[in-house]
Design a protein around this motif. Structure first.
Motif, mmCIF file in Angstrom:
data_model
loop_
_atom_site.group_PDB
_atom_site.id
_atom_site.type_symbol
_atom_site.label_atom_id
_atom_site.label_comp_id
_atom_site.label_asym_id
_atom_site.label_seq_id
_atom_site.Cartn_x
_atom_site.Cartn_y
_atom_site.Cartn_z
ATOM 1 N N ASN A 184 39.105 -17.118 15.844
ATOM 2 C CA ASN A 184 39.032 -15.755 15.325
ATOM 3 C C ASN A 184 40.020 -15.647 14.161
ATOM 4 O O ASN A 184 40.568 -16.665 13.727
ATOM 5 C CB ASN A 184 39.338 -14.712 16.417
ATOM 6 N N ASP A 185 40.261 -14.438 13.673
ATOM 7 C CA ASP A 185 41.134 -14.266 12.506
ATOM 8 C C ASP A 185 42.583 -14.606 12.777
ATOM 9 O O ASP A 185 43.372 -14.811 11.854
ATOM 10 C CB ASP A 185 41.046 -12.810 12.011
ATOM 11 N N ARG A 186 42.983 -14.698 14.041
ATOM 12 C CA ARG A 186 44.381 -14.945 14.395
ATOM 13 C C ARG A 186 44.643 -16.357 14.903
ATOM 14 O O ARG A 186 45.798 -16.770 15.005
ATOM 15 C CB ARG A 186 44.841 -13.935 15.472
ATOM 16 N N THR A 187 43.586 -17.074 15.262
ATOM 17 C CA THR A 187 43.740 -18.392 15.878
ATOM 18 C C THR A 187 42.897 -19.421 15.144
ATOM 19 O O THR A 187 41.664 -19.414 15.217
ATOM 20 C CB THR A 187 43.326 -18.343 17.367
ATOM 21 N N MET A 188 43.583 -20.308 14.406
ATOM 22 C CA MET A 188 42.893 -21.311 13.590
ATOM 23 C C MET A 188 43.731 -22.590 13.499
ATOM 24 O O MET A 188 44.928 -22.591 13.783
ATOM 25 C CB MET A 188 42.650 -20.797 12.164
ATOM 26 N N ARG A 189 43.080 -23.641 13.068
ATOM 27 C CA ARG A 189 43.746 -24.916 12.790
ATOM 28 C C ARG A 189 43.169 -25.446 11.474
ATOM 29 O O ARG A 189 41.955 -25.376 11.244
ATOM 30 C CB ARG A 189 43.483 -25.914 13.920
ATOM 31 N N LEU A 190 44.033 -25.983 10.623
ATOM 32 C CA LEU A 190 43.611 -26.489 9.327
ATOM 33 C C LEU A 190 44.138 -27.897 9.096
ATOM 34 O O LEU A 190 45.315 -28.171 9.330
ATOM 35 C CB LEU A 190 44.135 -25.578 8.208
ATOM 36 N N ALA A 191 43.258 -28.769 8.635
ATOM 37 C CA ALA A 191 43.654 -30.109 8.193
ATOM 38 C C ALA A 191 43.145 -30.287 6.766
ATOM 39 O O ALA A 191 41.973 -30.032 6.480
ATOM 40 C CB ALA A 191 43.064 -31.180 9.097
ATOM 41 N N VAL A 192 44.039 -30.693 5.860
ATOM 42 C CA VAL A 192 43.692 -30.880 4.453
ATOM 43 C C VAL A 192 43.959 -32.330 4.073
ATOM 44 O O VAL A 192 45.003 -32.886 4.429
ATOM 45 C CB VAL A 192 44.530 -29.960 3.535
ATOM 46 N N SER A 193 43.043 -32.924 3.366
ATOM 47 C CA SER A 193 43.247 -34.308 2.910
ATOM 48 C C SER A 193 42.759 -34.462 1.479
ATOM 49 O O SER A 193 41.772 -33.839 1.071
ATOM 50 C CB SER A 193 42.504 -35.293 3.821
ATOM 51 N N GLY A 194 43.452 -35.294 0.709
ATOM 52 C CA GLY A 194 43.032 -35.586 -0.652
ATOM 53 C C GLY A 194 42.069 -36.761 -0.656
ATOM 54 O O GLY A 194 41.820 -37.385 0.379
ATOM 55 N N SER A 195 41.532 -37.077 -1.804
ATOM 56 C CA SER A 195 40.660 -38.234 -1.923
ATOM 57 C C SER A 195 41.488 -39.506 -1.729
ATOM 58 O O SER A 195 42.720 -39.456 -1.624
ATOM 59 C CB SER A 195 39.990 -38.247 -3.303
#
Length: 282
Positions: free
Chosen positions: A66-77
């Protein structure tokens, strides 16, 4: 003279009818929240930053409850040594830095939540925080609908406006023609009840297009553009899919396992834009 008077009266009645057709803020936000789906979703998208002749692209993988509970993973090339991993939970943003889990308040301009509000009252509170609608708009008394009790009480902060080639409910104070910077506002498509555009008091502006339907009632944009200052980020959706309830364990800070790596941005023209984007909007 009589013909002119009749035309004037007809124009007035048409305008009044159009105004009366605008549904209350409460209903607009309820219908929009219903399009944020249910359960946990995995969202993969590509974010592209362009500065001068240089284009820098990274991949984001979101896990969203939801708007309060998230996980993010970012990676470059493969030739860009850049990596981030954040968890957003309980009003805190968690990351792994130098082997230590660090927490800080979720950024006030955390943009991703605008596409994931599932509780319309929380949605309304966020819009009030950004001075888009007045406080208490969501709890405002609904229209009376019977007999002598009927009274049309229009909301001055809601109007029709066209953006993205469609008619929207525009919430917020209209920007005067002579004013250089636009007032904060949000544009929600009239027919589909999806967010097509919003602008924050700081001037940050987000547009969203090409919505598609996904499992469990999710409507999500396939393309977005974020503009702030002299910088722009373009987002292209790669995929959106559901995840089992057991994935909720990945929202715990203890599951962080990838420390941030920023050194790959050294010497890149887009370095400042990328750093600001991930510290300010993510």
């Amino acid at each position: 003279m009589k013909a002119v008077s009749i035309l004037t009266l007809l124009a007035f009645l048409v305008g009044l009818s159009a105004e009366a057709a605008i549904i209350p803020t409460r209903s607009i936000l309820q219908k929009t929240a219903e399009n944020s789906g249910s359960g946990i979703y995995s969202i993969e998208q590509e974010v592209q930053f362009t500065v001068g002749e240089e284009t820098l692209t990274v991949k984001e993988t979101w896990l969203i409850e939801n708007d309060r509970t998230m996980r993010l993973a970012v990676s470059g090339s493969k030739d860009l040594n850049f990596r981030l991993q954040n968890i957003y939970n309980g009003g805190q943003k968690w990351s792994l830095q130098n082997g230590t889990r660090k927490s800080e308040s979720i950024p006030s301009e955390f943009l991703e939540r605008f596409f994931n509000f599932r509780n319309p009252e929380i949605f309304a509170n966020a819009l009030a925080h950004f001075q888009i609608i007045p406080p208490g708009s969501y709890s405002r008394k609904p229209f009376a609908r019977a007999g002598a009790d009927f009274k049309y009480d229009p909301e001055s902060w809601v109007r029709y406006s066209r953006t993205g080639g469609v008619v929207n409910y525009a919430l917020g104070t209209p920007t005067p023609a002579e004013q250089e910077n636009g007032n904060p506002g949000i544009w929600i498509e009239q027919d589909q009840f999806v967010v097509r555009k919003f602008r924050l008091p700081s001037g940050v502006e987000v547009t969203a297009d090409n919505y598609s339907q996904y499992a469990k009632g999710l409507s999500y944009p396939r393309s977005r553009t974020i503009r702030w200052g002299n910088s722009t980020a373009n987002i292209r959706l790669i995929s959106a899919s559901t995840r089992p309830a057991s994935a909720s364990g990945l929202f715990q800070p203890s599951s962080l396992d990838a420390p941030a790596k920023w050194d790959g941005l050294e010497g890149k023209a887009a370095k400042a834009a990328v750093q600001e984007f991930y510290s300010r909007f993510r």
